[in-house]
Design an enzyme around this catalytic site. Structure first.
Site, PDB file in Angstrom:
ATOM      1  N   GLU A   1       0.768  -1.119   0.112  1.00 38.27           N
ATOM      2  CA  GLU A   1      -0.180   0.070   0.101  1.00 38.27           C
ATOM      3  C   GLU A   1       0.891   1.126  -0.005  1.00 38.27           C
ATOM      4  O   GLU A   1       2.057   1.229   0.599  1.00 38.27           O
ATOM      5  CB  GLU A   1      -0.919   0.032   1.201  1.00 38.27           C
ATOM      6  CG  GLU A   1      -1.871  -0.957   1.395  1.00 38.27           C
ATOM      7  CD  GLU A   1      -2.714  -0.792   2.758  1.00 38.27           C
ATOM      8  OE1 GLU A   1      -2.278  -0.237   3.551  1.00 38.27           O
ATOM      9  OE2 GLU A   1      -3.670  -1.530   2.676  1.00 38.27           O
TER      10      GLU A   1
ATOM     11  N   ARG B   1     -16.630  -7.116  15.833  1.00 31.23           N
ATOM     12  CA  ARG B   1     -16.737  -7.574  17.186  1.00 31.23           C
ATOM     13  C   ARG B   1     -17.216  -6.209  18.061  1.00 31.23           C
ATOM     14  O   ARG B   1     -16.977  -4.990  17.352  1.00 31.23           O
ATOM     15  CB  ARG B   1     -15.462  -8.030  17.915  1.00 31.23           C
ATOM     16  CG  ARG B   1     -14.568  -6.965  18.075  1.00 31.23           C
ATOM     17  CD  ARG B   1     -13.313  -7.274  18.554  1.00 31.23           C
ATOM     18  NE  ARG B   1     -12.190  -6.419  18.891  1.00 31.23           N
ATOM     19  CZ  ARG B   1     -11.200  -5.882  17.870  1.00 31.23           C
ATOM     20  NH1 ARG B   1     -11.394  -6.607  16.839  1.00 31.23           N
ATOM     21  NH2 ARG B   1     -10.531  -4.808  18.090  1.00 31.23           N
TER      22      ARG B   1
HETATM   23  C1  MV4 Z   1      -1.265   2.157   7.654  1.00 28.51           C
HETATM   24  C2  MV4 Z   1      -0.452   3.389   7.943  1.00 28.51           C
HETATM   25  C3  MV4 Z   1      -0.010   4.136   7.031  1.00 28.51           C
HETATM   26  N1  MV4 Z   1      -0.247   3.765   5.607  1.00 28.51           N
HETATM   27  N2  MV4 Z   1      -1.378   1.893   6.056  1.00 28.51           N
HETATM   28  C4  MV4 Z   1      -1.294   0.099  11.739  1.00 28.51           C
HETATM   29  C5  MV4 Z   1      -1.991  -1.158  12.339  1.00 28.51           C
HETATM   30  C6  MV4 Z   1      -3.410  -1.179  11.459  1.00 28.51           C
HETATM   31  N3  MV4 Z   1      -4.348  -0.748  11.902  1.00 28.51           N
HETATM   32  C7  MV4 Z   1      -2.754  -0.427  10.058  1.00 28.51           C
HETATM   33  N4  MV4 Z   1      -1.956   0.557  10.643  1.00 28.51           N
HETATM   34  C8  MV4 Z   1      -1.280   1.394   9.685  1.00 28.51           C
HETATM   35  N5  MV4 Z   1      -1.653   1.278   8.339  1.00 28.51           N
HETATM   36  C9  MV4 Z   1      -1.055   2.854   5.355  1.00 28.51           C
HETATM   37  N6  MV4 Z   1      -1.172   2.644   4.072  1.00 28.51           N
HETATM   38  C10 MV4 Z   1      -0.047   3.559   9.389  1.00 28.51           C
HETATM   39  C11 MV4 Z   1      -0.485   2.523  10.421  1.00 28.51           C
HETATM   40  C12 MV4 Z   1      -0.292   2.702  11.495  1.00 28.51           C
HETATM   41  C13 MV4 Z   1      -1.366   3.102  12.318  1.00 28.51           C
HETATM   42  C14 MV4 Z   1      -2.511   3.256  12.005  1.00 28.51           C
HETATM   43  C15 MV4 Z   1      -3.622   3.584  12.751  1.00 28.51           C
HETATM   44  C16 MV4 Z   1      -3.243   3.669  14.335  1.00 28.51           C
HETATM   45  C17 MV4 Z   1      -2.112   3.465  14.590  1.00 28.51           C
HETATM   46  C18 MV4 Z   1      -1.047   3.325  13.810  1.00 28.51           C
HETATM   47  C19 MV4 Z   1       0.268   3.207  14.361  1.00 28.51           C
HETATM   48  C20 MV4 Z   1       1.200   2.830  13.323  1.00 28.51           C
HETATM   49  C21 MV4 Z   1       0.956   2.527  11.831  1.00 28.51           C
END
Ligand code: MV4
Length: 665
Positions: A203, A300
């Site tokens: 992604e 959930r």
């Molecule tokens: C991402 C992102 C940045 N770009 N996807 C973290 C766990 C899962 N919820 C997906 N996550 C992320 N996906 C893209 N394309 C950054 C994160 C991320 C994050 C997302 C939401 C809440 C906390 C986070 C902490 C680190 C990374």
């Protein structure tokens, strides 16, 4: 009208089990708890109408034992099982087994759980439903050459994600094409070992991401609604720390875009029950309706659901129960109104100073404020004072949830609630939570998922012992404060014996060494504390529920709480514990203890009839203990030589030592 369950089994523990039981009991539904050996005395077991042991402490032997849980439901006549969150709540195999046993799973269908379980299939499904999905590749092809070319098309930096992963597990950021092959290999190996599935998706990396999720609810009649959004960006290592609803800085346009996408997602999979659509938002230029993308769907009820309940005034567990018996959604979208602002803080037994290591321990003192000015407080907990935080499970102590008219007052009330929370007996993240609430960027609404990691050093400050805490502990331990000035002439003599003002000995362990202090009453409310460093004067006044101690460099309002072999001083969200050294235990500790004579009950040593070095006969009176308005003579249990004897006028606790005899050798 479909009939409501008469009895349900809650396949969970801790605060969520208590929370589900509370709603079931309010609805007149019988409740069956399940518990592991470690949870036999826990709150959720005490709350339920009946409880079934499902095995030893390790989750694989208990809370994950689907067979035992189903067996317990059948044995107790439960018609349905509520999974809570975590454990088996998103395990489609468990849902199938529950249904096969003729029971109702209070949650979505196994198919919905499966559809959302694999991130790539979930994203393809959402794309088809017209839900914005993070730009990237989530196809079947997994060859390096294909994925590398997709990464180039997407544009670096990119994120490689395990399709069976979630919550940040199996995720790798790649900043340049040179690192792609090697990072892909390591992501695959981790995914294989963690999930048994090494397939990945690639992604576009979303910079300065905010985590905004939308609560959705579907019924079995084709309806789906949203219950507004939550902002869960304050996370540490993908563990949410503080959540709130609504999202700070959201516009009506953004809310309309996100909530309609979320309802579309729920309808696309004919979702039934409580669900959450997680979006990632690029907040580099504020919240823009074209900069949010579907990340994953949680099938959930979530830990943070109380903030949604507080801004809508609804009970999501009640909705789950109604939908599970086949009722339509209780309200239409227009009837679900947003009111005020809610914030939740997750209180954990962990040690922020030691990179948040789980801290086991016993909650010798645990008290939450009952109410808060300018807001409502709700405490969700599965423990009581005296309970021990088990090393087998999530070390959550409680969730503090505040509701107030607007965000600023919600945050102020949360800070107020945190500093009034009293915990002694284990390390906690309480001070860390208070620091977060006060954090400049957070309180101004400028949040993103990297905030905590960026500012961790300023958020985790070493626990300070407030000036005056030790002095207060010493004086409280001397028991002199229990005899405030009174018109009883004898009481006025407290602190004095026939030869002037008396020092009451208090021994603290400091840096593992015993340090002796003497406390004397100077006059009403004024005390002198003497130690090797001289005498220090303080004044102590009783205040609402606590003490106010003042002196040179001291102005402290605090409460105290007894903890084993010590005393805790609690003030403004901090807890300072002091270890009290019992002089006779010391003797034992230093290995020269003879046998000891201990106090049969707490009391005052009214008079001492012998001295150290005296030879005594069995039955000889050694001292007189005044307790419960009576005098008790303490006599020698055998012939012997006195090695130590307690000071006349001392206050003694039950079982503390009164005399020590020389050993025979
Ligand atoms: C991402 C992102 C940045 N770009 N996807 C973290 C766990 C899962 N919820 C997906 N996550 C992320 N996906 C893209 N394309 C950054 C994160 C991320 C994050 C997302 C939401 C809440 C906390 C986070 C902490 C680190 C990374």
């Amino acid at each position: 009208m479909t009939k409501m369950f008469s009895r349900i089994l809650i396949a969970n523990r801790g605060e969520i089990a208590c929370r589900v039981i509370r709603t079931a009991q309010r609805m007149g539904i019988g409740t069956v708890a399940v518990y592991s050996d470690a949870d036999a005395q826990s709150l959720h077991v005490a709350m339920a109408d009946e409880a079934v042991n499902i095995g030893p402490a390790p989750v694989t032997d208990s809370y994950l034992r689907a067979d035992r849980i189903i067996e317990a439901a059948l044995a107790t006549g439960a018609e349905a099982i509520h999974p809570g969150y975590g454990f088996l709540s998103e395990n489609p195999g468990f849902v199938d087994a529950v249904v096969k046993a003729g029971l109702v799973f209070i949650g979505p269908s196994a198919d919905s759980i499966r559809a959302m379980g694999l991130k790539d299939a979930a994203k393809r499904l959402m794309e088809k439903a017209g839900v914005p999905v993070v730009p990237g590749y989530h196809g079947e092809a997994q060859e390096l050459v294909v994925l590398a070319s997709k990464a180039r098309e997407i544009g670096y930096p990119v994120l490689i994600k395990a399709r069976a992963g979630g919550g940040g597990k199996g995720m790798r950021k790649v900043d340049s094409p040179d690192d792609f092959a090697e990072t892909l290999g390591s992501a695959r190996r981790e995914a294989k070992s963690a999930f048994g599935d090494d397939r990945v998706l690639v992604e576009k990396y979303v910079a300065k991401p905010r985590h905004i999720e939308v609560q959705v609810f579907g019924d079995n009649h084709g309806n789906a609604v949203h219950l507004y959004e939550r902002d869960c960006s304050l996370q540490r290592r993908h563990q949410k720390v503080i959540e709130e609803a609504p999202a700070p800085g959201i516009t009506e346009e953004m809310r309309a875009a996100m909530t309609s996408a979320a309802v579309k997602a729920a309808l696309a999979i004919k979702y039934s029950g409580a669900g959450t659509i997680e979006f990632i938002v690029d907040a580099t230029e504020g919240l823009k309706p074209d900069r949010f993308w579907f990340m994953e769907m949680n099938t959930r009820l979530q830990v943070e659901h109380p903030v949604t309940e507080m801004i809508t005034g609804l009970d999501l567990v009640e909705w789950q129960l109604r939908v599970a018996v086949g009722e339509k959604l209780p309200l239409t979208q227009k009837q679900i109104l947003l009111n005020g602002h809610a914030v939740e803080a997750r209180l954990y037994a962990e040690d922020p100073a030691r990179s948040f290591l789980p801290a086991i321990g016993t909650l010798h003192h645990l008290a939450f404020p009952a109410n808060i000015t300018n807001g409502d407080i709700r405490i969700e907990t599965g423990v009581r004072a005296g309970d021990t935080i088990s090393p087998f499970y999530d070390p959550m102590i409680a969730k503090l949830v505040i509701h107030a008219p607007d965000r600023a007052s919600a945050l102020a009330s949360m800070e107020n609630a945190l500093v009034q929370t009293e915990i002694a007996g284990t390390k906690t993240n309480l001070a860390f939570l208070a620091a977060l609430i006060r954090h400049e960027a957070f309180s101004s609404g400028d949040v993103d998922t990297g905030l905590i990691d960026r500012d961790l050093a300023s958020l985790v400050t070493p626990a300070i012992v407030p000036a005056g805490a030790k002095e207060l502990a010493i004086i409280v331990e001397s028991r002199l404060l229990e005899y405030p000035a009174s018109d009883d002439p004898w009481a006025a003599l407290r602190g004095y014996s026939h030869h002037g003002s008396q020092n009451y000995p208090v021994m603290l362990f400091e840096e593992e060494k015993p340090v002796r202090y003497g406390v004397c009453v100077l006059d009403d409310g004024r005390y002198g504390i003497s130690s090797g460093a001289g005498t220090f004067e303080v004044r102590i006044r009783r205040e609402a529920g606590g003490w106010h101690i003042t002196g040179k460099g001291i102005n402290l309002r605090a409460k105290t709480a007894a903890i084993p072999n010590g005393i805790a001083v609690l003030s403004r969200g901090t807890a300072s514990s002091f270890a009290i050294a019992d002089p006779f235990l010391l003797a034992e500790a230093t290995g020269n203890a003879g046998d000891r004579l201990s106090a049969p009950m707490p009391g005052l040593v009214k008079s001492v009839r012998v001295s150290a070095g005296d030879a005594v006969k069995k039955g000889q009176i050694l001292l007189v203990l005044e307790a419960m308005k009576m005098e008790h003579t303490i006599t020698a249990p055998h012939d012997g030589k006195i090695a130590e004897i307690v000071l006349e006028g001392s206050q003694v606790k039950e079982k503390s030592s009164l005399a020590r005899f020389e050993t025979g050798d």
